[in-house]
Every structure is written in C-alpha cells, then in structure tokens.
Design a protein around this motif. Structure first.
Motif, PDB file in Angstrom:
ATOM      1  N   PRO A   1       0.801  -1.227   0.000  1.00 42.59           N
ATOM      2  CA  PRO A   1       0.000   0.000   0.000  1.00 42.59           C
ATOM      3  C   PRO A   1       0.835   1.279   0.000  1.00 42.59           C
ATOM      4  CG  PRO A   1       0.013  -0.992   2.181  1.00 42.59           C
ATOM      5  CD  PRO A   1       0.721  -1.963   1.273  1.00 42.59           C
ATOM      6  N   MET A   2       0.168   2.381  -0.301  1.00 36.06           N
ATOM      7  CA  MET A   2       0.793   3.707  -0.230  1.00 36.06           C
ATOM      8  C   MET A   2       1.330   3.924   1.184  1.00 36.06           C
ATOM      9  SD  MET A   2      -2.117   6.080  -2.039  1.00 36.06           S
ATOM     10  CE  MET A   2      -3.633   5.161  -1.836  1.00 36.06           C
ATOM     11  N   GLY A   3       2.591   4.303   1.290  1.00 34.27           N
ATOM     12  CA  GLY A   3       3.153   4.594   2.601  1.00 34.27           C
ATOM     13  C   GLY A   3       3.824   3.389   3.251  1.00 34.27           C
TER      14      GLY A   3
ATOM     15  N   GLY B   1       6.580   2.080   2.235  1.00 36.12           N
ATOM     16  CA  GLY B   1       8.036   2.267   2.152  1.00 36.12           C
ATOM     17  C   GLY B   1       8.670   1.637   0.920  1.00 36.12           C
ATOM     18  N   LYS B   2       7.874   1.356  -0.104  1.00 31.80           N
ATOM     19  CA  LYS B   2       8.391   0.658  -1.299  1.00 31.80           C
ATOM     20  C   LYS B   2       9.542   1.421  -1.961  1.00 31.80           C
ATOM     21  CE  LYS B   2       4.435   0.871  -3.055  1.00 31.80           C
ATOM     22  NZ  LYS B   2       3.111   1.210  -2.708  1.00 31.80           N
ATOM     23  N   THR B   3       9.355   2.738  -2.121  1.00 34.37           N
ATOM     24  CA  THR B   3      10.377   3.523  -2.829  1.00 34.37           C
ATOM     25  C   THR B   3      11.649   3.659  -1.987  1.00 34.37           C
ATOM     26  OG1 THR B   3       8.651   4.722  -3.987  1.00 34.37           O
ATOM     27  CG2 THR B   3      10.829   5.728  -3.983  1.00 34.37           C
TER      28      THR B   3
ATOM     29  N   SER C   1       7.718   2.545 -10.715  1.00 38.96           N
ATOM     30  CA  SER C   1       6.786   2.617 -11.853  1.00 38.96           C
ATOM     31  C   SER C   1       6.073   3.970 -11.923  1.00 38.96           C
ATOM     32  CB  SER C   1       5.788   1.451 -11.821  1.00 38.96           C
ATOM     33  OG  SER C   1       5.030   1.470 -10.639  1.00 38.96           O
ATOM     34  N   ASP C   2       5.747   4.556 -10.779  1.00 40.94           N
ATOM     35  CA  ASP C   2       5.074   5.866 -10.793  1.00 40.94           C
ATOM     36  C   ASP C   2       5.963   6.953 -11.408  1.00 40.94           C
ATOM     37  OD1 ASP C   2       2.723   4.973  -9.676  1.00 40.94           O
ATOM     38  OD2 ASP C   2       3.284   5.512  -7.626  1.00 40.94           O
ATOM     39  N   ARG C   3       7.241   6.902 -11.049  1.00 43.02           N
ATOM     40  CA  ARG C   3       8.154   7.934 -11.593  1.00 43.02           C
ATOM     41  C   ARG C   3       8.323   7.750 -13.099  1.00 43.02           C
ATOM     42  NH1 ARG C   3       7.504   8.705  -6.991  1.00 43.02           N
ATOM     43  NH2 ARG C   3       5.697   9.601  -7.993  1.00 43.02           N
TER      44      ARG C   3
ATOM     45  N   GLY D   1      -7.480   5.918 -16.845  1.00 40.89           N
ATOM     46  CA  GLY D   1      -6.386   6.311 -17.727  1.00 40.89           C
ATOM     47  C   GLY D   1      -5.041   6.037 -17.086  1.00 40.89           C
ATOM     48  N   PHE D   2      -4.937   6.345 -15.797  1.00 39.19           N
ATOM     49  CA  PHE D   2      -3.697   6.083 -15.073  1.00 39.19           C
ATOM     50  C   PHE D   2      -3.393   4.579 -15.053  1.00 39.19           C
ATOM     51  CE2 PHE D   2      -1.688   4.731 -11.105  1.00 39.19           C
ATOM     52  CZ  PHE D   2      -0.456   5.360 -11.231  1.00 39.19           C
ATOM     53  N   ARG D   3      -4.425   3.765 -14.794  1.00 43.38           N
ATOM     54  CA  ARG D   3      -4.213   2.303 -14.697  1.00 43.38           C
ATOM     55  C   ARG D   3      -3.716   1.721 -16.023  1.00 43.38           C
ATOM     56  NH1 ARG D   3      -3.396   2.006  -9.613  1.00 43.38           N
ATOM     57  NH2 ARG D   3      -5.122   2.715  -8.365  1.00 43.38           N
ATOM     58  N   LYS D   4      -4.215   2.286 -17.123  1.00 43.73           N
ATOM     59  CA  LYS D   4      -3.768   1.821 -18.439  1.00 43.73           C
ATOM     60  C   LYS D   4      -2.273   2.084 -18.615  1.00 43.73           C
ATOM     61  CE  LYS D   4      -6.554   1.921 -22.561  1.00 43.73           C
ATOM     62  NZ  LYS D   4      -7.468   2.763 -23.353  1.00 43.73           N
ATOM     63  N   ARG D   5      -1.874   3.293 -18.264  1.00 49.02           N
ATOM     64  CA  ARG D   5      -0.451   3.646 -18.352  1.00 49.02           C
ATOM     65  C   ARG D   5       0.368   2.761 -17.419  1.00 49.02           C
ATOM     66  NH1 ARG D   5       0.609   8.489 -20.827  1.00 49.02           N
ATOM     67  NH2 ARG D   5      -1.179   9.809 -21.294  1.00 49.02           N
ATOM     68  N   GLU D   6      -0.169   2.529 -16.234  1.00 44.35           N
ATOM     69  CA  GLU D   6       0.532   1.718 -15.235  1.00 44.35           C
ATOM     70  C   GLU D   6       0.756   0.291 -15.764  1.00 44.35           C
ATOM     71  OE1 GLU D   6      -1.637   0.810 -11.501  1.00 44.35           O
ATOM     72  OE2 GLU D   6       0.193   1.418 -10.462  1.00 44.35           O
ATOM     73  N   SER D   7      -0.268  -0.280 -16.380  1.00 42.12           N
ATOM     74  CA  SER D   7      -0.145  -1.659 -16.881  1.00 42.12           C
ATOM     75  C   SER D   7       0.925  -1.754 -17.966  1.00 42.12           C
ATOM     76  CB  SER D   7      -1.478  -2.139 -17.467  1.00 42.12           C
ATOM     77  OG  SER D   7      -2.391  -2.322 -16.430  1.00 42.12           O
TER      78      SER D   7
ATOM     79  N   ALA E   1       9.882  -0.708  -7.571  1.00 42.77           N
ATOM     80  CA  ALA E   1       8.813  -0.328  -6.641  1.00 42.77           C
ATOM     81  C   ALA E   1       7.568  -0.036  -7.475  1.00 42.77           C
ATOM     82  CB  ALA E   1       9.224   0.902  -5.843  1.00 42.77           C
ATOM     83  N   THR E   2       6.477  -0.707  -7.155  1.00 39.27           N
ATOM     84  CA  THR E   2       5.239  -0.510  -7.919  1.00 39.27           C
ATOM     85  C   THR E   2       4.296   0.414  -7.140  1.00 39.27           C
ATOM     86  OG1 THR E   2       4.193  -2.418  -6.867  1.00 39.27           O
ATOM     87  CG2 THR E   2       5.402  -2.830  -8.916  1.00 39.27           C
ATOM     88  N   GLY E   3       3.309   0.966  -7.830  1.00 36.41           N
ATOM     89  CA  GLY E   3       2.291   1.773  -7.155  1.00 36.41           C
ATOM     90  C   GLY E   3       1.356   0.860  -6.367  1.00 36.41           C
ATOM     91  N   GLY E   4       0.735   1.422  -5.338  1.00 34.76           N
ATOM     92  CA  GLY E   4      -0.098   0.619  -4.444  1.00 34.76           C
ATOM     93  C   GLY E   4      -1.255  -0.111  -5.120  1.00 34.76           C
ATOM     94  N   GLY E   5      -1.686   0.388  -6.278  1.00 37.38           N
ATOM     95  CA  GLY E   5      -2.822  -0.242  -6.952  1.00 37.38           C
ATOM     96  C   GLY E   5      -2.426  -1.144  -8.102  1.00 37.38           C
TER      97      GLY E   5
ATOM     98  N   LYS F   1       0.933  15.126  -0.957  1.00 45.15           N
ATOM     99  CA  LYS F   1      -0.013  15.784  -1.866  1.00 45.15           C
ATOM    100  C   LYS F   1      -0.017  15.098  -3.226  1.00 45.15           C
ATOM    101  CE  LYS F   1      -0.199  20.349   0.137  1.00 45.15           C
ATOM    102  NZ  LYS F   1       0.656  20.146   1.323  1.00 45.15           N
ATOM    103  N   ASN F   2       0.754  14.053  -3.333  1.00 40.95           N
ATOM    104  CA  ASN F   2       0.943  13.442  -4.655  1.00 40.95           C
ATOM    105  C   ASN F   2       0.116  12.169  -4.849  1.00 40.95           C
ATOM    106  OD1 ASN F   2       2.304  14.077  -7.024  1.00 40.95           O
ATOM    107  ND2 ASN F   2       3.808  12.438  -6.692  1.00 40.95           N
ATOM    108  N   ARG F   3      -0.812  11.910  -3.912  1.00 36.89           N
ATOM    109  CA  ARG F   3      -1.591  10.667  -4.006  1.00 36.89           C
ATOM    110  C   ARG F   3      -3.085  11.007  -4.076  1.00 36.89           C
ATOM    111  NH1 ARG F   3       2.722   8.798   0.064  1.00 36.89           N
ATOM    112  NH2 ARG F   3       3.742   7.039  -0.958  1.00 36.89           N
TER     113      ARG F   3
HETATM  114  C1  S3P Z   1      -1.925   4.390  -5.849  1.00 29.80           C
HETATM  115  C2  S3P Z   1      -0.691   4.453  -5.252  1.00 29.80           C
HETATM  116  C3  S3P Z   1       0.350   5.407  -5.687  1.00 29.80           C
HETATM  117  C4  S3P Z   1       0.145   5.808  -7.157  1.00 29.80           C
HETATM  118  C5  S3P Z   1      -1.252   6.286  -7.367  1.00 29.80           C
HETATM  119  C6  S3P Z   1      -2.304   5.239  -7.003  1.00 29.80           C
HETATM  120  C7  S3P Z   1      -2.900   3.409  -5.325  1.00 29.80           C
HETATM  121  O1  S3P Z   1       1.640   4.808  -5.542  1.00 29.80           O
HETATM  122  O2  S3P Z   1       0.413   4.733  -8.003  1.00 29.80           O
HETATM  123  O3  S3P Z   1      -1.442   7.454  -6.599  1.00 29.80           O
HETATM  124  O4  S3P Z   1      -3.864   3.086  -6.043  1.00 29.80           O
HETATM  125  O5  S3P Z   1      -2.713   2.913  -4.177  1.00 29.80           O
HETATM  126  P1  S3P Z   1       2.373   4.601  -4.110  1.00 29.80           P
HETATM  127  O6  S3P Z   1       1.896   3.295  -3.555  1.00 29.80           O
HETATM  128  O7  S3P Z   1       3.807   4.562  -4.456  1.00 29.80           O
HETATM  129  O8  S3P Z   1       2.009   5.751  -3.271  1.00 29.80           O
END
Ligand code: S3P
Length: 176
Positions: free
Chosen positions: A15-17, A19-21, A38-40, A61-67, A82-86, A121-123
């Motif tokens: 999950p977000m927070g 410590g993955k990054t 992956s987010d960067r 749209g974000f999920r498509k880019r993420e995949s 390090a992947t995003g939380g979703g 502020k970035n989430r």
């Molecule tokens: C998300 C987590 C974020 C980022 C986006 C969505 C999520 O990454 O991909 O804001 O769905 O939990 P971090 O887990 O690195 O914060």
C-alpha cells in the motif's frame, strides 16, 4: 557480497506509505542493481505528475499507463522495482509480477500508513471526501488478498527498521 542470484528481479508491492520507494532504492544500492519506480517512470513518460494524470484521464487512464509500464519494466533483468499501491488490481500486472521475479509484499498497519502519507499531496486517491483513514482502511481490505496472491514473501514494515527489512529481503533472495 553474499551469493545472490543475479537474474532474479525484485518487485516490491504494497500500500501507499509502506516504504516501497525508500526501501527499494536502498536495496538496489546495496545489491548494485538498477532501481525503477513505476510511478516515476509513468510521470517521466507522460510529462505530467500523478495528480494531473488522474485529473485529466481519471483513474482508468492512469491504470492503463501503469499496466503498460509494469509489462515493460518486469521484462528487464536484475532490477529492483517499486510498484504503485494499486498495481496489483489488474490480473495481468499480477501475472507479470509473479512470473518475472520475486515479489515482496511490504505490509504495514493502518496507523503507520496514515503517518507516512499524512503530508502527502501526490496521491490523489487520498484526497477525496472521506477521511484518509477510511480510504486507506478500505483499500487495505480490498487489496491485501491481492498483494498476498502474488507475493513470495511478506514483510511487515511497521514493525521493523528499514535495515531489517532489507536484510530479510536479501536473506530470502539467497535461499530462493
Ligand atoms: C496508488 C498508489 C500510488 C500511485 C497512485 C495510485 C494506489 O503509488 O500509483 O497514486 O492506487 O494505491 P504509491 O503506492 O507509491 O504511493
């Protein structure tokens, strides 16, 4: 340097927070590997930050880019990612992660996640009408089974220091 397989990718989910990054970057440095977040990479390629991508293209749209990025990055060798939380929401992402490397689920309790994301502020998912603790709790309930489904190892980052977590990941890699 311990006897570590050099072709095993390490993919961090959680999950977000969690410590993955932070953990991913330090782990990569210790193992002398390339680190990717992956987010960067999504932000670099898009030329927009995550909140703007959500605003213009929605979560879908974000999920498509993420995949697309997960598919690309998981095909590299010998990296720490390090992947995003979703990222685990999509079954193809889960299959790519589980099939192309060792997946580490960095788990955490709600209090630690809240503390670590408090000033963020970035989430965009955390900036909705409901309070962040309600949102994070719900995301955890939905996603914890998915993180576990693709993980080779689960490490609780709210109970251990970064050093300990990194040591545990390296030990797991050595005995894989
Ligand atoms: C998300 C987590 C974020 C980022 C986006 C969505 C999520 O990454 O991909 O804001 O769905 O939990 P971090 O887990 O690195 O914060």
């Amino acid at each position: 340097m311990p006897d570590i397989p050099t072709n095993t990718n390490i993919f961090l989910v959680g999950p977000m927070g969690a410590g993955k990054t932070t953990i991913g970057r330090q782990l990569a440095r210790q193992l002398n590997r390339d680190f990717h977040d992956s987010d960067r990479v999504i932000e670099e390629r898009t030329g927009a930050d995550i909140p703007l991508i959500f605003e213009k293209e929605g979560e879908a749209g974000f999920r498509k880019r993420e995949s697309a990025i997960i598919d690309e990055l998981t095909q590299l060798d010998n990296i720490v990612l390090a992947t995003g939380g979703g990222a685990v929401l999509d079954e193809h992402n889960r299959a790519h992660l589980a099939g192309r490397g060792m997946v580490v689920y960095l788990s955490s309790n709600l209090a630690s996640l809240l503390e670590r994301t408090r000033k963020d502020k970035n989430r965009p998912l955390l900036h909705a009408e409901e309070p962040p603790e309600v949102i994070l709790q719900r995301l955890l309930e939905q996603r914890d089974p998915l993180y576990r489904q693709c993980a080779d190892v689960v490490i609780d980052t709210s109970r251990h220091s970064i050093r300990h977590v990194i040591k545990a990941i390296i030990q797991h890699l050595e005995h894989d």
